[in-house]
Scaffold this active site. Structure first.
Site, PDB file in Angstrom:
ATOM      1  N   GLY A   1       0.807  -1.211   0.000  1.00 23.81           N
ATOM      2  CA  GLY A   1       0.000   0.000   0.000  1.00 23.81           C
ATOM      3  C   GLY A   1       0.840   1.260   0.000  1.00 23.81           C
ATOM      4  O   GLY A   1       0.523   2.249  -0.674  1.00 23.81           O
ATOM      5  N   ASP A   2       1.946   1.232   0.739  1.00 24.30           N
ATOM      6  CA  ASP A   2       2.864   2.379   0.772  1.00 24.30           C
ATOM      7  C   ASP A   2       3.489   2.590  -0.606  1.00 24.30           C
ATOM      8  O   ASP A   2       3.699   3.727  -1.041  1.00 24.30           O
ATOM      9  CB  ASP A   2       3.967   2.149   1.799  1.00 24.30           C
ATOM     10  CG  ASP A   2       3.415   1.789   3.168  1.00 24.30           C
ATOM     11  OD1 ASP A   2       2.361   2.324   3.535  1.00 24.30           O
ATOM     12  OD2 ASP A   2       4.054   0.963   3.853  1.00 24.30           O
TER      13      ASP A   2
END
Length: 303
Positions: free
Chosen positions: A248-249
């Site tokens: 997600g990052d």
């Protein structure tokens, strides 16, 4: 310039053990240590795709020294504030399944928080500020809201990747981007978002409440970009998921990095999804070549 803030960074200690025995002696078959924390992951991906950025936050003790040394080795600019207590160590135990044991991290004083605020005051209109991860218990639960309100009003593009109240509170302050996954999106509205239609419905509410762009990651079902111009769907490349940590990052980093370069939201969305997938298919965060190999497989469709 892009600035990332990691309030509670970590050393991520990844341990693999075959035939794990509870209450017995176990020996590692593999181990690795990485600088951890959502903002740090964003900075690492940005650096790998050639986008200058500065990483900020708090670091202390020998784990803090490890984190800063690792950032310097990767050529990442850092402006961390030193604190007396040790930065946390997070253990990720892989035994066929994955078990995580996260440390607490240091207490942050008002004086140290003010030092960080002073550094952020140097941002200029058009800069991007990424606020990622949990807020330490020693700091105000309203911190992300307060920072978003303060800096969005000055023309800073604020990106918030958090969950729960910390995310819901910032939406009305018009952040440039929020990125819940579909589980986190459901939790915001005390429901479950099990379908794309559900995610679109609740994502649109976040836009109506003030978010300029909302990206909802849907795991194997792809991702959605929702804004006032419409709703866009992205397919995800096929591959074997080796490590979901940081995916997600990486999506956030790929998105804002490409946006910073092109000012094209759809190119940024495509690159972000490719970045998240490339990390998921690797044991560590993705390299630029991994991302660009997957890029043609990410198809964007306006719904």
């Amino acid at each position: 310039m892009i600035y990332t803030v990691t309030l509670n960074p970590s050393v991520d200690f990844i341990v693999e053990v075959e035939d794990f025995q509870l209450d017995g002696l176990n020996r590692m078959s593999k181990e690795a240590k990485y600088p951890g924390g959502k903002g740090i992951n964003v900075s690492r991906i940005l650096q790998r795709i050639g986008v200058d950025n500065t990483a900020l936050g708090f670091s202390g003790g020998f784990p803090g020294e490890f984190i800063l040394d690792a950032l310097k080795k990767e050529g990442i600019n850092e402006a961390f504030i030193h604190v007396e207590e040790d930065s946390r160590i997070n253990i990720k135990l892989k035994t066929g399944q994955e078990t995580e044991i996260n440390g607490l991290g240091p207490a942050i004083s008002t004086e140290k928080m003010n030092e960080l605020l002073k550094k952020l005051e140097g941002m200029k209109e058009g800069d991007i500020l990424v606020l990622s991860g949990s807020i330490p218990p020693s700091l105000s639960k309203d911190l992300y809201h307060d920072l978003t309100k303060k800096f969005a009003a000055k023309g800073i593009q604020v990106v918030v990747d958090a969950s729960g109240k910390a995310l819901m509170d910032v939406v009305k302050e018009h952040p440039f981007l929020v990125k819940p996954n579909h589980h986190e999106l459901g939790e915001l509205f005390e429901t479950k978002t099990e379908t794309i239609e559900d995610a679109i419905h609740y994502g649109r509410i976040l836009v109506e409440q003030g978010a300029q762009n909302v990206i909802v990651s849907m795991a194997g079902a792809g991702a959605l970009l929702i804004n006032h111009e419409g709703v866009y769907s992205a397919t995800v490349p096929k591959g074997t998921v080796k490590n979901s940590t940081g995916a997600g990052d990486s999506l956030v980093a790929g998105f804002i990095g490409k946006w910073d370069q092109t000012k094209d939201l759809l190119q940024a969305f495509q690159y972000g999804v490719a970045s998240g997938s490339a990390t998921a298919f690797n044991y560590d965060l993705a390299e630029k070549q991994d991302i660009e190999t997957l890029l043609p497989e990410v198809q964007i469709t306006k719904l």
